[in-house]
Design an enzyme around this catalytic site. Structure first.
Site, PDB file in Angstrom:
ATOM      1  N   LYS A  71      -8.779   5.110   3.867  1.00 16.20           N
ATOM      2  CA  LYS A  71      -7.519   5.309   4.572  1.00 16.20           C
ATOM      3  C   LYS A  71      -7.165   4.036   5.342  1.00 16.20           C
ATOM      4  O   LYS A  71      -8.018   3.473   6.048  1.00 16.20           O
ATOM      5  CB  LYS A  71      -7.638   6.480   5.552  1.00 16.20           C
ATOM      6  N   ASP A 119      -5.520   4.569   0.357  1.00 13.49           N
ATOM      7  CA  ASP A 119      -4.463   5.516   0.723  1.00 13.49           C
ATOM      8  C   ASP A 119      -3.820   5.145   2.051  1.00 13.49           C
ATOM      9  O   ASP A 119      -4.360   5.431   3.121  1.00 13.49           O
ATOM     10  CB  ASP A 119      -5.050   6.925   0.806  1.00 13.49           C
ATOM     11  N   ASP A 142       1.608  11.091  -4.056  1.00 16.99           N
ATOM     12  CA  ASP A 142       1.056  12.230  -3.328  1.00 16.99           C
ATOM     13  C   ASP A 142       2.196  12.964  -2.646  1.00 16.99           C
ATOM     14  O   ASP A 142       2.689  13.964  -3.148  1.00 16.99           O
ATOM     15  CB  ASP A 142       0.002  11.767  -2.324  1.00 16.99           C
ATOM     16  N   LYS A 200      -2.376  18.802  -5.530  1.00 14.68           N
ATOM     17  CA  LYS A 200      -3.002  19.560  -4.451  1.00 14.68           C
ATOM     18  C   LYS A 200      -2.470  20.986  -4.492  1.00 14.68           C
ATOM     19  O   LYS A 200      -1.263  21.202  -4.580  1.00 14.68           O
ATOM     20  CB  LYS A 200      -2.696  18.933  -3.083  1.00 14.68           C
TER      21      LYS A 200
END
Length: 329
Positions: free
Chosen positions: A150, A175, A224, A246
Site C-alpha cells: 500500500k 496499490d 478496483d 470482490k
C-alpha cells in the site's frame, strides 16, 4: 419448513492498524447473516465500505427490507433484482449458497462446476508507514511468494524501494488506492519496471480514469474501485488490463462469478480481493480465487481473533477452511 433470516453487526478488533491512502482502521465491522431452513443454517458475511456510501446501519436496513422475500423463498437470482450490489446483498447471497450446500449435501464447488478448493498463494500486505517501518514489516514476510504494498502520493518511490530491498524475490502488487494523479503515474512507470512490479492496482480515482484508455502502462493496471459488477466491464476493458473481483462490491458470489467469467471473456486478467474481514467473507471468495491470476485474501490475518475454524495461512500460502465451515455439507 419456512426460512428464517437473522442479521447482526459483528466487530473484530485488529492486532495492527491497517493503513491505506484514504485512512486507517483498527477494527473490521461486518454484517453477519444466518438463514435457517429444515434444520440447516447458512451463513454469510458482508463488509460495508464507506468509500461506496455504506455503513453497518445501511446494510442492516437493506437486509431488513428484503427479509420477507427471502423468508418467503426468494433465491439467489431473485435477490439480484431485490437489492443493489453491496455488502448487504453479499451477506444474503453467501448465506443462501451455504444453506443450499448444507441442505443438498453438495459443495458449492460442485454446484458451480468449479475446481475443488486447494491451497494457493495469497498476497500478504505491507501497509502505509515510513519507508523504514515498511521495510521492517516487509522483512517479516520477505519469503512470501506474493506481497501487496500500500502506498500513497507522498513518497511512493521511497516506500517501494524500501520494500523491494528486503523482499527480493516476491511477486509485488502495488496499490495506491486512488491516491495518484496522471503526472505521478507517468513519472512512476520506470520505477515500476525497475522494481519488477507485476500489477498496479487502481492508481488514480475511479471518477477521473477515462484517460487511461489512451495510456500505455509499463506494467498492467488493475481496476478496483472502478469495477463492481459485470455491467462495468465494457467501460473498464478499454482502460485497464485486469479487474479486482470482490464479493462485497459485486454483491455476492453469484455476481462475483459473473464478473470473473465476463472479464475472462474480454481478455482481462482477474484478481480476487477482499475487505478486512473474517474467514466467513474469505471462504466464498476462494471459489473466485481458483479462477484468478492474483489472489489477495489476507483480510482475516489482520484480526486479533478470527471466527473459529476459518482459513489458515503459512508463509503466504492460504488454505481453505475445513469442511463444514462454509459452502460444504
Amino acid at each position: 419448513m419456512p426460512r428464517t433470516l437473522e442479521a447482526r453487526h459483528d466487530r473484530f478488533a485488529l492486532h495492527t492498524p491497517f493503513r491505506i491512502a484514504r485512512g486507517a482502521k483498527t477494527a473490521a465491522n461486518v454484517v453477519t447473516v444466518t438463514i435457517a431452513q429444515d434444520g440447516h443454517v447458512g451463513r454469510g458475511e458482508g463488509v460495508p465500505y464507506p468509500r461506496y456510501g455504506e455503513s453497518v446501519a445501511s446494510a442492516l436496513d437493506e437486509i431488513a427490507h428484503v427479509r420477507d422475500a427471502i423468508e418467503g423463498g426468494a433465491d439467489r437470482e431473485e435477490l439480484l433484482g431485490l437489492l443493489q450490489p453491496g455488502a448487504g446483498r453479499n451477506a444474503i447471497d453467501c448465506a443462501l449458497w451455504d444453506l443450499e450446500a448444507k441442505r443438498s449435501g453438495r459443495a458449492v464447488a460442485t454446484m458451480i462446476d468449479g475446481p475443488d478448493l486447494t491451497s494457493m498463494a495469497s498476497a500478504l500486505t505491507v501497509v502505509i508507514d515510513t519507508p523504514a517501518e515498511m521495510a521492517r514489516a516487509a522483512a517479516l514476510i520477505a519469503t512470501a511468494p506474493l506481497i501487496k504494498v500500500k502506498v500513497d502520493h507522498a513518497d511512493p518511490a521511497a516506500q517501494l524501494r524500501a520494500v523491494r530491498a528486503v523482499a527480493h524475490n516476491a511477486t509485488m502488487i502495488v496499490d495506491p488506492n486512488e491516491s495518484w494523479d496522471r503526472t505521478l503515474l507517468e513519472a512512476m512507470q520506470p520505477l515500476l519496471v525497475e522494481l519488477r512490479v507485476a500489477l498496479l492496482e487502481q492508481p488514480v480515482p475511479a471518477s477521473v480514469d477515462a484517460w487511461l484508455a489512451d495510456f500505455s502502462p509499463a506494467v498492467p493496471i488493475c481496476a478496483d474501485e472502478s469495477v463492481h459488477t459485470a455491467d462495468d466491464l465494457d467501460r473498464v476493458a478499454a482502460r485497464y488490463q485486469c479487474v479486482n473481483v470482490k464479493l462485497d462490491k459485486a454483491g455476492g458470489l453469484t455476481a462475483a462469478l459473473a464478473l470473473a467469467h465476463g472479464a475472462r471473456a474480454r481478455g482481462l486478467g482477474v484478481m480476487t480481493g477482499c475487505m478486512v474481514s473474517s474467514s466467513l467473507s474469505i471462504a466464498p471468495a476462494l471459489h473466485v480465487a481458483m479462477l484468478s491470476d492474483f489472489v489477495d485474501l489476507d483480510g482475516p490475518l489482520w484480526l486479533a481473533e478470527d471466527r473459529v475454524g476459518g482459513v489458515t495461512d503459512v508463509g503466504g500460502i492460504l488454505s481453505p477452511p475445513p469442511p463444514g465451515f462454509w459452502g460444504t455439507p
